[in-house]
Design a protein around this motif. Sequence first.
Motif, PDB file in Angstrom:
ATOM      1  N   PRO A   5       0.835  -1.209   0.000  1.00 22.22           N
ATOM      2  CA  PRO A   5       0.000   0.000   0.000  1.00 22.22           C
ATOM      3  C   PRO A   5       0.867   1.256   0.000  1.00 22.22           C
ATOM      4  CG  PRO A   5       0.045  -1.012   2.178  1.00 22.22           C
ATOM      5  CD  PRO A   5       0.697  -1.981   1.247  1.00 22.22           C
ATOM      6  N   THR A   6       0.387   2.283  -0.647  1.00 24.44           N
ATOM      7  CA  THR A   6       1.092   3.554  -0.680  1.00 24.44           C
ATOM      8  C   THR A   6       0.682   4.394   0.522  1.00 24.44           C
ATOM      9  OG1 THR A   6      -0.642   4.671  -1.940  1.00 24.44           O
ATOM     10  CG2 THR A   6       1.048   3.473  -3.194  1.00 24.44           C
ATOM     11  N   LEU A   7       1.386   5.505   0.721  1.00 29.22           N
ATOM     12  CA  LEU A   7       1.010   6.418   1.791  1.00 29.22           C
ATOM     13  C   LEU A   7      -0.415   6.916   1.578  1.00 29.22           C
ATOM     14  CD1 LEU A   7       1.657   8.134   4.272  1.00 29.22           C
ATOM     15  CD2 LEU A   7       2.680   9.834   2.734  1.00 29.22           C
ATOM     16  N   GLN A   8      -0.771   7.183   0.337  1.00 26.72           N
ATOM     17  CA  GLN A   8      -2.119   7.659   0.048  1.00 26.72           C
ATOM     18  C   GLN A   8      -3.158   6.605   0.399  1.00 26.72           C
ATOM     19  OE1 GLN A   8       0.525   7.934  -2.038  1.00 26.72           O
ATOM     20  NE2 GLN A   8       0.821  10.151  -1.753  1.00 26.72           N
ATOM     21  N   ASP A   9      -2.849   5.320   0.098  1.00 30.68           N
ATOM     22  CA  ASP A   9      -3.755   4.227   0.453  1.00 30.68           C
ATOM     23  C   ASP A   9      -3.972   4.180   1.965  1.00 30.68           C
ATOM     24  OD1 ASP A   9      -3.962   3.362  -2.203  1.00 30.68           O
ATOM     25  OD2 ASP A   9      -2.249   1.995  -1.987  1.00 30.68           O
ATOM     26  N   LEU A  10      -2.868   4.217   2.693  1.00 28.18           N
ATOM     27  CA  LEU A  10      -2.952   4.122   4.146  1.00 28.18           C
ATOM     28  C   LEU A  10      -3.668   5.325   4.738  1.00 28.18           C
ATOM     29  CD1 LEU A  10       0.591   2.736   5.086  1.00 28.18           C
ATOM     30  CD2 LEU A  10      -1.577   1.494   5.093  1.00 28.18           C
ATOM     31  N   PHE A  11      -3.365   6.499   4.227  1.00 22.79           N
ATOM     32  CA  PHE A  11      -3.985   7.713   4.759  1.00 22.79           C
ATOM     33  C   PHE A  11      -5.501   7.677   4.553  1.00 22.79           C
ATOM     34  CE2 PHE A  11      -5.313  12.145   4.774  1.00 22.79           C
ATOM     35  CZ  PHE A  11      -4.626  12.644   5.872  1.00 22.79           C
ATOM     36  N   ALA A  12      -5.934   7.274   3.359  1.00 21.17           N
ATOM     37  CA  ALA A  12      -7.366   7.213   3.073  1.00 21.17           C
ATOM     38  C   ALA A  12      -8.049   6.165   3.951  1.00 21.17           C
ATOM     39  CB  ALA A  12      -7.585   6.895   1.591  1.00 21.17           C
ATOM     40  N   ALA A  13      -7.411   5.009   4.120  1.00 19.97           N
ATOM     41  CA  ALA A  13      -7.997   3.950   4.942  1.00 19.97           C
ATOM     42  C   ALA A  13      -8.055   4.361   6.406  1.00 19.97           C
ATOM     43  CB  ALA A  13      -7.194   2.661   4.780  1.00 19.97           C
ATOM     44  N   PHE A  14      -7.012   5.023   6.875  1.00 21.54           N
ATOM     45  CA  PHE A  14      -6.982   5.479   8.270  1.00 21.54           C
ATOM     46  C   PHE A  14      -8.077   6.523   8.509  1.00 21.54           C
ATOM     47  CE2 PHE A  14      -5.455   8.273  11.679  1.00 21.54           C
ATOM     48  CZ  PHE A  14      -5.126   7.338  12.660  1.00 21.54           C
ATOM     49  N   GLU A  15      -8.214   7.474   7.592  1.00 27.83           N
ATOM     50  CA  GLU A  15      -9.218   8.519   7.744  1.00 27.83           C
ATOM     51  C   GLU A  15     -10.625   7.939   7.760  1.00 27.83           C
ATOM     52  OE1 GLU A  15      -8.882  12.213   7.879  1.00 27.83           O
ATOM     53  OE2 GLU A  15      -7.089  11.331   8.769  1.00 27.83           O
ATOM     54  N   ALA A  16     -10.855   6.904   6.949  1.00 28.00           N
ATOM     55  CA  ALA A  16     -12.195   6.334   6.823  1.00 28.00           C
ATOM     56  C   ALA A  16     -12.548   5.371   7.956  1.00 28.00           C
ATOM     57  CB  ALA A  16     -12.321   5.615   5.479  1.00 28.00           C
ATOM     58  N   ALA A  17     -11.549   4.889   8.668  1.00 28.58           N
ATOM     59  CA  ALA A  17     -11.779   3.836   9.663  1.00 28.58           C
ATOM     60  C   ALA A  17     -12.333   4.385  10.974  1.00 28.58           C
ATOM     61  CB  ALA A  17     -10.473   3.088   9.922  1.00 28.58           C
ATOM     62  N   ASP A  18     -13.117   3.543  11.649  1.00 34.29           N
ATOM     63  CA  ASP A  18     -13.493   3.814  13.028  1.00 34.29           C
ATOM     64  C   ASP A  18     -12.319   3.381  13.914  1.00 34.29           C
ATOM     65  OD1 ASP A  18     -16.066   4.677  12.309  1.00 34.29           O
ATOM     66  OD2 ASP A  18     -16.784   2.613  12.219  1.00 34.29           O
ATOM     67  N   GLY A  19     -12.498   3.507  15.206  1.00 34.05           N
ATOM     68  CA  GLY A  19     -11.466   3.032  16.130  1.00 34.05           C
ATOM     69  C   GLY A  19     -10.929   4.091  17.056  1.00 34.05           C
ATOM     70  N   THR A  20     -11.413   5.333  16.910  1.00 35.99           N
ATOM     71  CA  THR A  20     -10.912   6.403  17.775  1.00 35.99           C
ATOM     72  C   THR A  20     -11.354   6.208  19.220  1.00 35.99           C
ATOM     73  OG1 THR A  20     -10.884   7.987  15.941  1.00 35.99           O
ATOM     74  CG2 THR A  20     -10.889   8.889  18.175  1.00 35.99           C
ATOM     75  N   ALA A  21     -12.645   5.933  19.426  1.00 38.00           N
ATOM     76  CA  ALA A  21     -13.159   5.750  20.791  1.00 38.00           C
ATOM     77  C   ALA A  21     -12.468   4.576  21.468  1.00 38.00           C
ATOM     78  CB  ALA A  21     -14.675   5.543  20.749  1.00 38.00           C
ATOM     79  N   GLU A  22     -12.261   3.506  20.705  1.00 40.84           N
ATOM     80  CA  GLU A  22     -11.592   2.325  21.271  1.00 40.84           C
ATOM     81  C   GLU A  22     -10.147   2.638  21.643  1.00 40.84           C
ATOM     82  OE1 GLU A  22     -13.306   2.515  18.560  1.00 40.84           O
ATOM     83  OE2 GLU A  22     -14.863   0.954  18.523  1.00 40.84           O
ATOM     84  N   ALA A  23      -9.476   3.461  20.820  1.00 40.84           N
ATOM     85  CA  ALA A  23      -8.097   3.843  21.118  1.00 40.84           C
ATOM     86  C   ALA A  23      -8.033   4.673  22.396  1.00 40.84           C
ATOM     87  CB  ALA A  23      -7.500   4.624  19.948  1.00 40.84           C
ATOM     88  N   LEU A  24      -8.938   5.624  22.540  1.00 40.73           N
ATOM     89  CA  LEU A  24      -8.951   6.464  23.738  1.00 40.73           C
ATOM     90  C   LEU A  24      -9.227   5.634  24.976  1.00 40.73           C
ATOM     91  CD1 LEU A  24     -10.831   9.623  22.388  1.00 40.73           C
ATOM     92  CD2 LEU A  24      -8.369   9.327  22.764  1.00 40.73           C
ATOM     93  N   GLU A  25     -10.096   4.641  24.845  1.00 35.65           N
ATOM     94  CA  GLU A  25     -10.388   3.757  25.983  1.00 35.65           C
ATOM     95  C   GLU A  25      -9.159   2.935  26.353  1.00 35.65           C
ATOM     96  OE1 GLU A  25     -13.491   0.155  27.244  1.00 35.65           O
ATOM     97  OE2 GLU A  25     -13.698   1.157  25.304  1.00 35.65           O
ATOM     98  N   TRP A  26      -8.456   2.407  25.322  1.00 33.64           N
ATOM     99  CA  TRP A  26      -7.251   1.614  25.590  1.00 33.64           C
ATOM    100  C   TRP A  26      -6.180   2.476  26.243  1.00 33.64           C
ATOM    101  CZ3 TRP A  26      -2.091   1.502  24.384  1.00 33.64           C
ATOM    102  CH2 TRP A  26      -1.410   0.289  24.580  1.00 33.64           C
ATOM    103  N   LEU A  27      -6.014   3.684  25.760  1.00 37.63           N
ATOM    104  CA  LEU A  27      -5.024   4.589  26.338  1.00 37.63           C
ATOM    105  C   LEU A  27      -5.375   4.912  27.786  1.00 37.63           C
ATOM    106  CD1 LEU A  27      -4.530   6.978  23.295  1.00 37.63           C
ATOM    107  CD2 LEU A  27      -2.783   5.474  24.278  1.00 37.63           C
ATOM    108  N   ALA A  28      -6.655   5.177  28.057  1.00 31.62           N
ATOM    109  CA  ALA A  28      -7.082   5.481  29.423  1.00 31.62           C
ATOM    110  C   ALA A  28      -6.818   4.305  30.350  1.00 31.62           C
ATOM    111  CB  ALA A  28      -8.556   5.858  29.432  1.00 31.62           C
ATOM    112  N   ASP A  29      -7.052   3.093  29.849  1.00 31.50           N
ATOM    113  CA  ASP A  29      -6.784   1.898  30.661  1.00 31.50           C
ATOM    114  C   ASP A  29      -5.302   1.768  30.995  1.00 31.50           C
ATOM    115  OD1 ASP A  29      -9.442   1.206  30.648  1.00 31.50           O
ATOM    116  OD2 ASP A  29      -9.252  -0.247  29.007  1.00 31.50           O
ATOM    117  N   ASN A  30      -4.454   2.411  30.177  1.00 35.85           N
ATOM    118  CA  ASN A  30      -3.000   2.385  30.412  1.00 35.85           C
ATOM    119  C   ASN A  30      -2.489   3.717  30.964  1.00 35.85           C
ATOM    120  OD1 ASN A  30      -1.712  -0.288  29.184  1.00 35.85           O
ATOM    121  ND2 ASN A  30      -3.453   0.294  27.894  1.00 35.85           N
ATOM    122  N   ASP A  31      -3.420   4.485  31.560  1.00 37.17           N
ATOM    123  CA  ASP A  31      -3.085   5.750  32.233  1.00 37.17           C
ATOM    124  C   ASP A  31      -2.470   6.777  31.303  1.00 37.17           C
ATOM    125  OD1 ASP A  31      -3.980   4.751  34.756  1.00 37.17           O
ATOM    126  OD2 ASP A  31      -2.074   3.699  34.994  1.00 37.17           O
TER     127      ASP A  31
END
Length: 205
Positions: free
Chosen positions: A10-36
């Motif tokens: 995948p190119t940078l453009q592929d990854l950037f578009a997929a990252f922007e379109a993906a969910d997972g922000t709330a889950e990331a914040l929860e995981w980070l909070a669980d790790n202080d």
Amino acid sequence: MITDTPKYEPTLQDLFAAFEAADGTAEALEWLADNDIGPPPIPTKLLCVEAGAFVSGTPNSLVFPVIKDGETIDFLAIDLEDCRYRTLLGWPEWLGADNLGAEVVRLHFSPLEWLEAGCAGVVQIHPFARAHFAALQGSSVIECADIELALEAWDFGFSGRDAELARFEIDAPKECIDYYFERCAYWRIRGLEFEKRFAALGAYA
């Protein structure tokens, strides 16, 4: 977009578009909070990463962009099981590259430590190159909580010049500093023992 199977190289453009379109922000914040770790100032998501691409499936990595000169140049993925990390496209040298050259800069040991600090300071992330430690020469004060990392940066970034060691403020816990020097002493003693044994063997040769 997120697919069922990895796209070949995948190119940078592929990854950037997929990252922007993906969910997972709330889950990331929860995981980070669980790790202080509080919410970081950069977009961070929990995603499934396989073969250097974002694919559908159970999230296995904490993912965020690697930014230089204000632009995304790669993505870094931290494994949720063992916290090992890797970049997906190439081998960028730094997290927080835009913080290099500040009068005072903090050199962090790991990406998670950098996230915990609100993405202030820098992290060396290249798997084997060390010449880029010379970029720290633009800072008058280099703070670091890991004595081995600080001395590595001094050695590779400043050629181990005694006068340059004054730039480093090592604020590691006392027990960590004691342990480091105890280990140095231990291996020095072991080295002397081996030298004596080889010398003894040479005497009988």
